[in-house]
Scaffold this motif. Structure first.
Motif, PDB file in Angstrom:
ATOM      1  N   THR A  35     -55.749  15.638  -5.905  1.00  0.00           N
ATOM      2  CA  THR A  35     -57.206  14.923  -5.635  1.00  0.00           C
ATOM      3  C   THR A  35     -57.121  14.039  -4.674  1.00  0.00           C
ATOM      4  OG1 THR A  35     -56.947  13.522  -7.686  1.00  0.00           O
ATOM      5  CG2 THR A  35     -57.934  15.735  -7.797  1.00  0.00           C
ATOM      6  N   GLN A  38     -58.892  14.037  -1.335  1.00  0.00           N
ATOM      7  CA  GLN A  38     -60.539  14.076  -0.838  1.00  0.00           C
ATOM      8  C   GLN A  38     -60.859  12.593  -0.736  1.00  0.00           C
ATOM      9  OE1 GLN A  38     -61.800  17.031  -4.340  1.00  0.00           O
ATOM     10  NE2 GLN A  38     -62.891  16.955  -2.324  1.00  0.00           N
ATOM     11  N   SER A  40     -63.260   9.615  -0.803  1.00  0.00           N
ATOM     12  CA  SER A  40     -64.469   9.141  -1.770  1.00  0.00           C
ATOM     13  C   SER A  40     -65.738   9.053  -1.230  1.00  0.00           C
ATOM     14  CB  SER A  40     -64.145   7.975  -2.401  1.00  0.00           C
ATOM     15  OG  SER A  40     -63.682   7.038  -1.599  1.00  0.00           O
ATOM     16  N   ARG A  41     -66.768   9.410  -1.823  1.00  0.00           N
ATOM     17  CA  ARG A  41     -68.015   9.326  -1.388  1.00  0.00           C
ATOM     18  C   ARG A  41     -68.728   8.040  -1.884  1.00  0.00           C
ATOM     19  NH1 ARG A  41     -72.795  11.907  -3.211  1.00  0.00           N
ATOM     20  NH2 ARG A  41     -71.961  12.520  -5.117  1.00  0.00           N
TER      21      ARG A  41
ATOM     22  N   LYS B  17     -67.610  12.066  -9.745  1.00  0.00           N
ATOM     23  CA  LYS B  17     -68.089  12.509  -8.639  1.00  0.00           C
ATOM     24  C   LYS B  17     -68.034  11.966  -7.289  1.00  0.00           C
ATOM     25  CE  LYS B  17     -72.414  14.400  -8.802  1.00  0.00           C
ATOM     26  NZ  LYS B  17     -73.723  14.723  -8.828  1.00  0.00           N
ATOM     27  N   HIS B  18     -67.720  10.610  -7.258  1.00  0.00           N
ATOM     28  CA  HIS B  18     -67.527  10.012  -5.993  1.00  0.00           C
ATOM     29  C   HIS B  18     -65.952   9.862  -5.682  1.00  0.00           C
ATOM     30  CE1 HIS B  18     -71.645   9.113  -6.895  1.00  0.00           C
ATOM     31  NE2 HIS B  18     -71.902   8.837  -5.843  1.00  0.00           N
ATOM     32  N   GLY B  19     -65.130  10.473  -6.367  1.00  0.00           N
ATOM     33  CA  GLY B  19     -63.925  10.897  -5.990  1.00  0.00           C
ATOM     34  C   GLY B  19     -63.073   9.602  -6.772  1.00  0.00           C
ATOM     35  N   TRP B  61     -62.733  18.670 -11.482  1.00  0.00           N
ATOM     36  CA  TRP B  61     -62.652  17.875 -10.236  1.00  0.00           C
ATOM     37  C   TRP B  61     -63.476  18.246  -9.112  1.00  0.00           C
ATOM     38  CZ3 TRP B  61     -61.529  12.930  -8.621  1.00  0.00           C
ATOM     39  CH2 TRP B  61     -61.239  12.594  -7.356  1.00  0.00           C
ATOM     40  N   THR B  65     -66.905  16.975  -7.537  1.00  0.00           N
ATOM     41  CA  THR B  65     -66.680  16.427  -6.230  1.00  0.00           C
ATOM     42  C   THR B  65     -67.373  17.263  -5.130  1.00  0.00           C
ATOM     43  OG1 THR B  65     -64.370  17.086  -5.964  1.00  0.00           O
ATOM     44  CG2 THR B  65     -64.774  15.086  -6.830  1.00  0.00           C
ATOM     45  N   GLN B  66     -67.389  18.643  -5.151  1.00  0.00           N
ATOM     46  CA  GLN B  66     -67.666  19.376  -4.275  1.00  0.00           C
ATOM     47  C   GLN B  66     -69.054  20.116  -4.156  1.00  0.00           C
ATOM     48  OE1 GLN B  66     -64.579  22.400  -3.956  1.00  0.00           O
ATOM     49  NE2 GLN B  66     -63.028  20.953  -3.528  1.00  0.00           N
TER      50      GLN B  66
END
Lengths: 378, 183
Positions: A35, A38, A40-41, B17-19, B61, B65-66
């Motif tokens: 993970t 990825q 982060s948003r 959700k925001h990693g 995950w 996240t996607q």
């Protein structure tokens, strides 16, 4: 076998049947690695609001609703007696748990180390005021308040070190000076003596850290700090240490000859010396610091001040230890303040947890990181 | 589930959700044992239970996240539902090989009918009896009595009404007792 026994045995499966520990750890690492790739948003506005609101709900969820509602309505409509009762409430009072909960809510809404740190300082000041307003008989509550004061101060210290901001350090410096003065005028019962000693050490340490940040900022030309202001601040620190040394000399001179003189480890010289000599060394460092201040070599002056402070602290500890007769360990300060503590144990991912001040066992041995050689850059 | 726990999970889900990996690790640490247990009872081989368990966290995950529209109201229920789906997928794609000897730490020491009433039932016997229950009955018994979920929580996971879940639970318990030679 009865139903009850069967249910108990089924429940036991939860304990006996677990994922193999090695697999669990390896899978955890593997998942975190997978993970990691990825990005982060960022949070949008509605998510920020939602997250803040969830944090507030988390904080207030265990609190009884009615007193909270009464206080909130009172604060909203400005009903003076309620507002006054709320802000002046002390441990044991009906509104006190609500007061502490509202503080937790306020803390959770602060998102940066700087704002959190300042709020922790404010809370520390409140705890000290509450302590001073408590009747002398309320010893468990007193101990609890001092404990909370120490915790808030530790968080404030950590925030200052994380933020490393000279403007923040100036604010901290002012507050720390006020706290020192208040502590000096605080009357403490024997049961709270240990926590009080820790409080004094932590407050000193906070003041020293703020000073180190200010000197460092001046060295780096940040924020236009005037040399005169830095010099004055260093001199006031020197004066504080000087007073301590003078008090200590009186104690050393009154030390009975029948007892073995206290000795101090001098790390700079890698040797152990009598307290009197250690005190002389400390004074010598202060004199050198004064000379360096005149030359405007503030970083070196700060080093000398820190050196002197270190020796003074150790000497004081040695004298206190030598003076204290062998008695039973003082009663534990298990003071419990009505209402949950304000400071939450949550540590944000990019912060380090502060040292637990309550791990200090003797007044002579402050928290591990009393080495005040922080933020000093050559 | 308590209000505090529900709010904590909302916060964790939003962070994932925001990693936020730390939030994800927290969820993993909280649920890995119970999910592993749940899966292990169903698939009965350790390696497969481990594979399915790790896959389900990865799916969580990925889903959060996607997928911007991802909404998980009840994290625990969601995880168990995903576990059930993965188990069902496994049985669809592979031939089911059932053997008690392949079980993790389950070994039937006695055939159920031969258990004497005086003999104390061991955990192994109970686990062995559990594996003989119908899939859905086994699930509800494990969720209710091993994991401590309430019937309305189990109902969400197995996609039935709370009343129907209570009925299934009652029947499953009766069957379990029968298998254990108590009836």
């Amino acid at each position: 076998m009865s139903d009850h026994k069967l249910f108990n045995q089924l429940k036991e499966i939860q304990v006996t049947k677990r994922a193999p520990a090695l697999w669990r750890e390896q899978t955890r690492e593997r998942l975190l690695t997978l993970t990691e790739t990825q990005t982060s948003r960022t949070y949008n506005f509605s998510e920020v609001v939602s997250l803040s609101w969830s944090r507030v709900r988390l904080v207030i969820s265990p609190v009884p609703i009615m007193p909270m509602l009464v206080v909130m309505l009172g604060l909203i409509f400005g009903y003076a007696p309620i507002s006054q009762a709320y802000s002046a409430s002390l441990p044991g009072n009906l509104f006190y748990p609500v007061k502490r909960t509202v503080e937790r809510v306020e803390l959770s809404l602060r998102s940066t180390p700087a704002t959190q740190g300042l709020f922790h300082l404010k809370l520390a000041e409140r705890r000290l005021n509450e302590f001073n307003n408590l009747p002398p008989s309320a010893t468990p509550a007193q101990a609890g308040l001092l404990r909370d004061y120490n915790i808030d101060l530790s968080f404030a210290q950590a925030s200052l070190q994380a933020a490393d901001d000279s403007k923040l350090a100036m604010q901290y410096d002012e507050v720390a000076t006020e706290l020192e003065n208040k502590l000096a005028n605080t009357k403490v019962s024997p049961n709270s003596q240990t926590s009080y000693n820790v409080a004094v050490v932590l407050t000193d340490k906070l003041s020293a850290t703020a000073l180190a940040v200010l000197v460092d900022a001046h060295q780096n030309g940040q924020n236009g700090l005037l040399p005169a202001a830095v010099a004055q601040r260093l001199e006031s620190q020197i004066s504080k240490i000087q007073n301590k040394l003078n008090n200590m000399e009186n104690r050393i001179s009154e030390f009975p000859e029948s007892k073995s003189a206290p000795r101090v480890v001098l790390e700079t010289k890698q040797t152990v010396v009598p307290a009197k000599e250690a005190s002389r060394e400390a004074k010598k460092s202060l004199t050198e610091a004064m000379v360096l201040i005149q030359k405007k070599e503030f970083t070196l002056a700060l080093q000398k001040v820190q050196e002197s402070e270190d020796i003074t602290t150790k000497t004081e500890a040695a004298i206190t230890k030598a003076e204290t007769p062998a008695v039973a360990t003082p009663t534990e300060e298990q003071g419990k303040v009505d209402g949950a503590t304000t400071t939450t144990p949550e540590v944000k991912p990019n912060e380090t947890a502060p040292v637990n001040p309550e791990k200090v066992e003797k007044p002579a041995e402050p928290t591990p990181s009393t080495n005040t050689n922080t933020n000093v850059k050559q | 589930m308590s209000l505090t726990r529900r709010i904590e999970e909302e916060i964790l889900l939003l962070k994932i959700k925001h990693g936020d990996q730390q939030a994800f690790a927290t969820v993993y640490d909280t649920y890995v044992d119970s999910l592993f247990r749940f899966v292990a009872f169903r698939v009965r081989t350790q390696e497969l239970a481990q594979d399915i368990t790790s896959e389900l966290f990865l799916k969580l995950w990925q889903y959060l996240t996607q997928n911007n529209e991802a909404r998980v109201k009840n994290l625990r229920a969601y995880l168990y539902q995903v576990a059930r789906n993965l188990i069902a997928d496994h049985y669809r794609s592979e031939q089911k090989t059932l053997s008690l000897e392949e079980a993790i730490d389950i070994g039937a020491t006695h055939a159920p009918g031969q258990l004497s009433p005086e003999m104390r039932l061991s955990l192994r016997d109970i686990e062995s009896a559990l594996t003989k229950l119908k899939d859905e009955w086994q699930e509800v018994v494990v969720l209710a009595y091993v994991e401590g979920l309430k019937p309305h929580e189990i109902a969400i996971i197995i996609n039935k009404s709370p009343a129907a879940t209570r009925v299934i639970l009652h029947r499953a318990l009766q069957e379990l007792k029968k298998l254990l030679g108590q009836l």
